[in-house]
Structures are given as C-alpha cells and as structure tokens.
Scaffold this motif. Sequence first.
Motif, PDB file in Angstrom:
ATOM      1  N   ILE A 211      21.233  -3.209  24.978  1.00 33.87           N
ATOM      2  CA  ILE A 211      21.631  -2.724  23.651  1.00 33.87           C
ATOM      3  C   ILE A 211      22.530  -1.518  23.832  1.00 33.87           C
ATOM      4  CG2 ILE A 211      20.836  -1.823  21.423  1.00 33.87           C
ATOM      5  CD1 ILE A 211      18.179  -3.215  21.904  1.00 33.87           C
ATOM      6  N   GLN A 212      23.638  -1.533  23.104  1.00 37.66           N
ATOM      7  CA  GLN A 212      24.497  -0.356  23.016  1.00 37.66           C
ATOM      8  C   GLN A 212      24.339   0.243  21.623  1.00 37.66           C
ATOM      9  OE1 GLN A 212      28.962  -0.463  22.741  1.00 37.66           O
ATOM     10  NE2 GLN A 212      28.806   0.504  24.783  1.00 37.66           N
ATOM     11  N   CYS A 213      24.127   1.567  21.528  1.00 38.15           N
ATOM     12  CA  CYS A 213      23.853   2.260  20.259  1.00 38.15           C
ATOM     13  C   CYS A 213      25.086   3.060  19.853  1.00 38.15           C
ATOM     14  CB  CYS A 213      22.649   3.187  20.400  1.00 38.15           C
ATOM     15  SG  CYS A 213      21.124   2.344  20.891  1.00 38.15           S
ATOM     16  N   LYS A 214      25.539   2.870  18.619  1.00 38.78           N
ATOM     17  CA  LYS A 214      26.690   3.572  18.074  1.00 38.78           C
ATOM     18  C   LYS A 214      26.256   4.285  16.775  1.00 38.78           C
ATOM     19  CE  LYS A 214      29.909   2.153  20.974  1.00 38.78           C
ATOM     20  NZ  LYS A 214      30.633   3.095  21.878  1.00 38.78           N
ATOM     21  N   ARG A 215      25.929   5.580  16.914  1.00 35.90           N
ATOM     22  CA  ARG A 215      25.559   6.337  15.698  1.00 35.90           C
ATOM     23  C   ARG A 215      26.842   6.909  15.094  1.00 35.90           C
ATOM     24  NH1 ARG A 215      25.293  11.022  13.778  1.00 35.90           N
ATOM     25  NH2 ARG A 215      25.978  11.980  15.754  1.00 35.90           N
ATOM     26  N   TYR A 216      27.400   6.160  14.137  1.00 37.32           N
ATOM     27  CA  TYR A 216      28.639   6.542  13.494  1.00 37.32           C
ATOM     28  C   TYR A 216      28.379   6.894  12.028  1.00 37.32           C
ATOM     29  CZ  TYR A 216      31.472   4.787  17.410  1.00 37.32           C
ATOM     30  OH  TYR A 216      32.061   4.594  18.640  1.00 37.32           O
ATOM     31  N   CYS A 217      29.324   7.656  11.466  1.00 31.49           N
ATOM     32  CA  CYS A 217      29.278   7.925  10.026  1.00 31.49           C
ATOM     33  C   CYS A 217      29.758   6.693   9.268  1.00 31.49           C
ATOM     34  CB  CYS A 217      30.148   9.135   9.685  1.00 31.49           C
ATOM     35  SG  CYS A 217      29.631  10.674  10.486  1.00 31.49           S
ATOM     36  N   ASP A 218      29.583   6.726   7.955  1.00 29.32           N
ATOM     37  CA  ASP A 218      29.934   5.558   7.143  1.00 29.32           C
ATOM     38  C   ASP A 218      31.422   5.237   7.239  1.00 29.32           C
ATOM     39  OD1 ASP A 218      27.335   5.320   6.377  1.00 29.32           O
ATOM     40  OD2 ASP A 218      27.577   6.454   4.501  1.00 29.32           O
ATOM     41  N   GLY A 219      32.256   6.260   7.310  1.00 34.33           N
ATOM     42  CA  GLY A 219      33.693   6.012   7.348  1.00 34.33           C
ATOM     43  C   GLY A 219      34.216   5.637   8.725  1.00 34.33           C
ATOM     44  N   ASN A 220      33.383   5.750   9.751  1.00 31.20           N
ATOM     45  CA  ASN A 220      33.813   5.447  11.117  1.00 31.20           C
ATOM     46  C   ASN A 220      33.210   4.106  11.527  1.00 31.20           C
ATOM     47  OD1 ASN A 220      34.811   5.551  13.671  1.00 31.20           O
ATOM     48  ND2 ASN A 220      33.468   7.215  14.386  1.00 31.20           N
ATOM     49  N   ARG A 221      34.016   3.065  11.555  1.00 29.24           N
ATOM     50  CA  ARG A 221      33.533   1.711  11.850  1.00 29.24           C
ATOM     51  C   ARG A 221      33.731   1.399  13.339  1.00 29.24           C
ATOM     52  NH1 ARG A 221      36.508  -1.988   7.506  1.00 29.24           N
ATOM     53  NH2 ARG A 221      34.854  -3.446   8.080  1.00 29.24           N
ATOM     54  N   VAL A 222      32.875   0.538  13.847  1.00 28.24           N
ATOM     55  CA  VAL A 222      32.970   0.111  15.239  1.00 28.24           C
ATOM     56  C   VAL A 222      34.116  -0.900  15.350  1.00 28.24           C
ATOM     57  CG1 VAL A 222      31.756  -0.929  17.178  1.00 28.24           C
ATOM     58  CG2 VAL A 222      30.503   0.497  15.525  1.00 28.24           C
ATOM     59  N   GLY A 223      35.081  -0.607  16.252  1.00 25.13           N
ATOM     60  CA  GLY A 223      36.255  -1.464  16.371  1.00 25.13           C
ATOM     61  C   GLY A 223      36.139  -2.483  17.499  1.00 25.13           C
TER      62      GLY A 223
END
Length: 283
Positions: free
Chosen positions: A203-215
């Motif tokens: 599992i890779q975890c990406k704690r991003y804000c709502d405006g920052n989407r995983v590309g």
Amino acid sequence: MAVPARARRTARRSRRFELRATAVYFVLLALILALVGAAARTAAAAAVHRPAWAVALVLMGVGAVMAGYRGKRRISAARIARRAAEALDEATQTAVEALEAASPAPAVGLVPAGAGACGDRLGTEPTILLPETETETETETVPEAPADTVEIAYEVLDPYEFEEAVAELCRRDGCLDVEVVGGAGDLGADVVARTPDGRSVVIQCKRYCDGNRVGSQDLQRFGGTCFTVHGADVAVVVTTSDFTAPALDYAEQCGIVCVDGPQLERWQEGRGPLPWEPQPSAG
C-alpha cells in the motif's frame, strides 16, 4: 332713701356656662365622630378577613343601645367618649388579630399522604416531599461505539500518522504481518501486509488536501516497483483526496486498486469492500 339694687349677672353667668358646655359638647362630638369613623374603617377592614367578628361587633353595639334605652339611663358625654375609646381599642385589637391570622403562611412543600396513581384515595396527614435519589431517576444509557467504528479525521494527520492509521485498518480487518515501511528509499511502499488468505499487499499512502489530486505520474512510479520490486499480489494506493482521470486509467491497466477519500471513509466504517477484495466495476 331707697338704695338702688345691683344688676344681677345670673343671666350672664348662665350664658357663659351654656357656651362652655356647648363648646365641650362639640369637641366631644367631633372626637366621637372621629373615633366612630376610625372604628368603622377598622371594622370594615376586619370584616373583609373575619366576617364573623364584624357581625359580633354589630350585635354587641345593638345590644348596648337597646340596654341603654331600656334602663333609661342618662348617658353623659364623658361616658360615651370612654366607651367609644374602649370599643375602638377592642376593634383595633380584633383587626390586628384578623390581619395576622389572614397573612399566608410560608409554603413547606407538603402533599397529602397517600397521593399516588389515579383513583387513589387522598389521606389527611401531610407528607414531606423528599428529593429524588439517583436510583429513582431513570437514566438513559448511550451505548458506546466500538473502537473499529470511531471516525478519524485522516486529513489532519501527518504523513507518518496516516500510514499508521492505514496499517491499523489492515490489522482490524484480519491482515497478518502488517508493517509500516514508508520512509527514505521505500520505493513506493508505505505499508506491507498479508491478507487472511496469504496474499501479499503493498500500500502506498498519499495524504493530500482536497485540491491536490493524485496524478498519473504518482501511479506510474508506484506501478514500476509494487509488482517487480515488492512482489505484490495486491497493489493499493490510498489517498485522502481524489485521483485524476489519467491516473485512474493507468491504475486500471496495471491492476492497481485506487482508494479515494470517500472510499477510505467507507473502509473505515466497514461499509465498503476491502481493498484486497474484488472491487465493483465502474459500470
């Protein structure tokens, strides 16, 4: 030689005496009227609270007048004043007693004994009201939520805390050998574990804000190591935000499971499929 007779002053003296008596009479009459007026006001005030006393005073007055007429006694002004003063004093005492008796007593919180459900007969003995105890008061018991359903605000966690939270979800859902391996040189793997049926999960975890989407670039870097380097049977990318459309296309081609913010919430609440279980199709 005849001696002239002195003029008599009898008439003058009699006139002076009549004027003095008349003045005394009017003074006494005024005093009697004042006393009678005061007695009448006091009796009226007493009659409001004690009508029986007022009736008794009236009867006593009528009886006294009738007794005076029957005896044919001559009532002097001084006797009338004295009796009027005595009557006024007695009426005053009666009014004071009536007002004291009519003043309301302080409430002591009493209820008739035996007062209960509808239809019960009320008793005559007062019963003191006691404060309710805790055993008599019904308390509502609110069941505590189980630990696995406690809502966590993942967006306020730091990256390491977010990885620990995701690892805890894996442990909760039966994964074995759960370990947080994220850090420098992790090659895209933040949490590794084994499913209950023995498959390897990376599992890779990406704690991003709502405006920052995983590309798509993030997915490509993870896709280049999750299978070949870490030997994953199931590769998962978990984010608090969302994925771009190219990222979702790449994940579908490579077989990477994408878990966005709403899906993470459903996983945490136990309402959705687990990441290592078959995922529902987009259609």
